[in-house]
Design an enzyme around this catalytic site. Structure first.
Site, PDB file in Angstrom:
ATOM      1  CE  LYS A 157       1.311  -1.601   8.997  1.00 60.28           C
ATOM      2  NZ  LYS A 157       1.382  -3.075   8.957  1.00 60.28           N
ATOM      3  CB  SER A 186       0.878  -4.012   5.152  1.00 55.24           C
ATOM      4  OG  SER A 186       0.941  -4.358   6.538  1.00 55.24           O
ATOM      5  CB  SER A 215       2.825  -6.723   7.491  1.00 54.92           C
ATOM      6  OG  SER A 215       2.017  -6.901   6.368  1.00 54.92           O
TER       7      SER A 215
HETATM    8  N1  GLN Z   1       0.893  -9.713   2.633  1.00 57.96           N
HETATM    9  C1  GLN Z   1      -0.058 -10.246   3.549  1.00 57.96           C
HETATM   10  C2  GLN Z   1      -1.439  -9.754   3.180  1.00 57.96           C
HETATM   11  O1  GLN Z   1      -1.555  -9.091   2.214  1.00 57.96           O
HETATM   12  C3  GLN Z   1       0.287  -9.919   4.959  1.00 57.96           C
HETATM   13  C4  GLN Z   1      -0.127  -8.561   5.405  1.00 57.96           C
HETATM   14  C5  GLN Z   1       0.147  -8.310   6.873  1.00 57.96           C
HETATM   15  O2  GLN Z   1       0.903  -9.035   7.509  1.00 57.96           O
HETATM   16  N2  GLN Z   1      -0.477  -7.277   7.385  1.00 57.96           N
HETATM   17  O3  GLN Z   1      -2.397 -10.027   3.812  1.00 57.96           O
END
Ligand code: GLN
Length: 496
Positions: free
Chosen positions: A80, A163, A187
């Site tokens: 990532k 994400s 995420s």
């Molecule tokens: N969807 C969550 C957010 O927007 C989690 C994102 C994550 O785990 N990086 O913050």
């Protein structure tokens, strides 16, 4: 083994073939690089560096030839784009870091390299990992001139989740046998669920955060994503371990061989089923797949136990106060002075900061910085930030009460399957969709998502398993037993 089938192999099989010299690391790397380009329409990769990849592969082949290759020698993976890397640019999918090159590798990257992996490239994600659909990337993926949402290989009109959407899409499409992701509020688990793959977020502090671009430091964790729990176990075993000098929240808990207990019997395993994970908002197709998966667990000898996590609903407001608060502090380092982007025209120092940040950050990132600055400001700190911290503690306590009656907790990873690109333009509707992953994040507990069937439109459904602290081996064991009895994790999107 013909090269055309390499992308059907899991990490374990591929590592064995590499060790037995049935395929070379260079051949494997070339095969996956070709696939990354062939399927670049998905927008999964934001950078490739073929020379670096092939140099790493050659080095892996030399080690294998000398009988010195590590456990994952020659296995190609991708990271990532939140992990800093020397050999590839690192952007966190933000214009703020476009063109940035780190002078060092993140600890997780180094540890996996030490085990012998070859890096294929960097994967798209939501900007600074803020998002749940991978529609917030500000960087043009490989093959494009402008930023694009990542596409779900099961239906390219749908989101892959986020994400770590590029990570999940890459595995689902067979562009890499395994990848890294990060999970702050879901995420790893939610995109794994949306793309029909397996992903695990370990206990907070087990994998080093050194070199992982910070979003919300008290929540951020690295973890692997792959087709199976068996493959995740192989990577996770290499990724975890203390890094006390470099990450102040790294736990002084030894690395563990997560593959060792995969085959243990789950006869008598007590699976807690929280009523709050099956309430209003859970779509019927997801519910049906999750219910069927729980029945399968009963067939495998597990016992279902009703448990309660009464503050599940509060996890959304609590997370969306705490995560932006930490983000607003973490992102203050991007001021045009030390890293990446700096505005070209400005009147004075303050104006330079303003212009740089206005140009460098995308809308969602700015929204979070504003929320974070607000909840931390004098007068609102007690009302929001402090309250949220208190409820966070209660959410963690609720889990400990539930774990008195069960060994793992199971439920859906997300209320729905992947939605259509553009369908959730309103940020709050995105935030609400995180409801099932946030509680474990706030409590710092390990969580895993595994393919549990298909819902409407033949889109994958993920079953989430949550363990107690240091319960990763138990989660992987439970997931592996399920995967030996089912074939959801082996199914592939059509045409890929
Ligand atoms: N969807 C969550 C957010 O927007 C989690 C994102 C994550 O785990 N990086 O913050």
């Amino acid at each position: 083994m013909s090269n055309t089938e390499l992308h059907h192999l899991g990490v374990a099989e591929l590592a064995t073939q590499l060790r037995n010299k049935q395929v070379s690391a260079v051949e494997a790397a070339q095969h996956f690089l070709a696939r990354a380009k062939q399927h670049q329409n998905l927008g999964a990769f934001v950078s490739l560096n073929e020379d670096a990849t092939l140099a790493q592969a050659k080095a892996a082949d030399a080690l294998i030839a000398a009988g010195k290759g590590g456990k994952l020698a020659g296995v190609p993976i991708a990271h990532k784009d939140i992990f800093v890397t020397k050999d590839f640019p690192t952007t966190a999918a933000s214009k703020m870091l476009e063109g940035y090159r780190s002078p060092f590798d993140a600890t997780v990257v180094t540890k996996l390299a030490d085990a012998g992996v070859v890096t294929l490239g960097k994967l798209n994600c939501d900007e600074f990992a803020m998002g749940g659909a991978n529609e917030n990337s500000a960087i043009a993926p490989v093959g494009f001139d402008a930023a694009q949402p990542v596409r779900n290989p099961w239906n390219t009109e749908r989101v892959p989740g986020g994400s770590s959407g590029g990570s999940a899409a890459a595995v689902a499409a067979g562009l890499a046998p395994a990848v890294t992701g990060t999970d702050t509020g879901g995420s790893i688990r939610q995109p794994a669920s949306f793309c029909g793959i397996t992903g695990i977020k370990p206990t907070y502090g087990r994998a080093s955060r050194y070199g992982m671009i910070a979003f919300a430091s008290s929540l951020d964790q690295a973890g692997p994503m792959a087709r199976s729990a068996e493959d995740c176990a192989l990577l996770l075993s290499e990724m975890c371990g203390p890094d006390l000098d470099r990450d102040s929240t790294s736990l002084d808990h030894p690395a563990e061989d997560f593959s060792a207990k995969l085959n243990d019997s789950i006869e008598g395993l007590r699976i807690g089923v929280p009523a709050e994970f099956f309430g209003e908002g859970l779509s019927a197709d997801v519910r049906a797949a999750v219910d069927a998966a729980l029945k399968e667990y009963e067939k495998l000898g597990a016992k279902l136990v009703p448990v309660t996590l009464p503050r599940t609903e509060l996890s959304v407001p609590v997370y969306y106060i705490l995560a932006p608060a930490e983000a607003s502090s973490n992102l203050s380092r991007f001021d045009g002075v030390k890293f990446g982007h700096r505005a070209k025209d400005y009147a004075d120092l303050n104006d330079m900061y303003k212009q740089t940040r206005a140009q460098g950050f995308g809308d969602e990132v700015k929204r979070r910085i504003m929320i974070g600055a607000y909840v931390l400001s004098e007068g609102y700190y007690d009302a929001y930030y402090l309250q949220a911290q208190k409820i966070r503690r209660m959410i963690a306590d609720d889990f400990q009460a539930a774990f008195k009656d069960c060994d793992v907790i199971a439920g859906p990873a997300a209320p729905t399957t992947a939605w259509a690109i553009g369908a959730k333009a309103d940020p709050v509707s995105n935030y609400l969709a995180d409801i099932y992953t946030l509680p474990a994040s706030l409590a710092g507990l390990p969580g895993l998502s595994l393919p549990a069937g298909f819902g409407e439109g033949h889109m994958p459904v993920g079953l989430q398993l949550i363990g107690n602290y240091f319960g990763e081996a138990k989660l992987l064991n439970a997931a592996h037993r399920f995967q030996q009895a089912t074939d959801f994790h082996l199914q592939r999107p059509a045409g890929i």
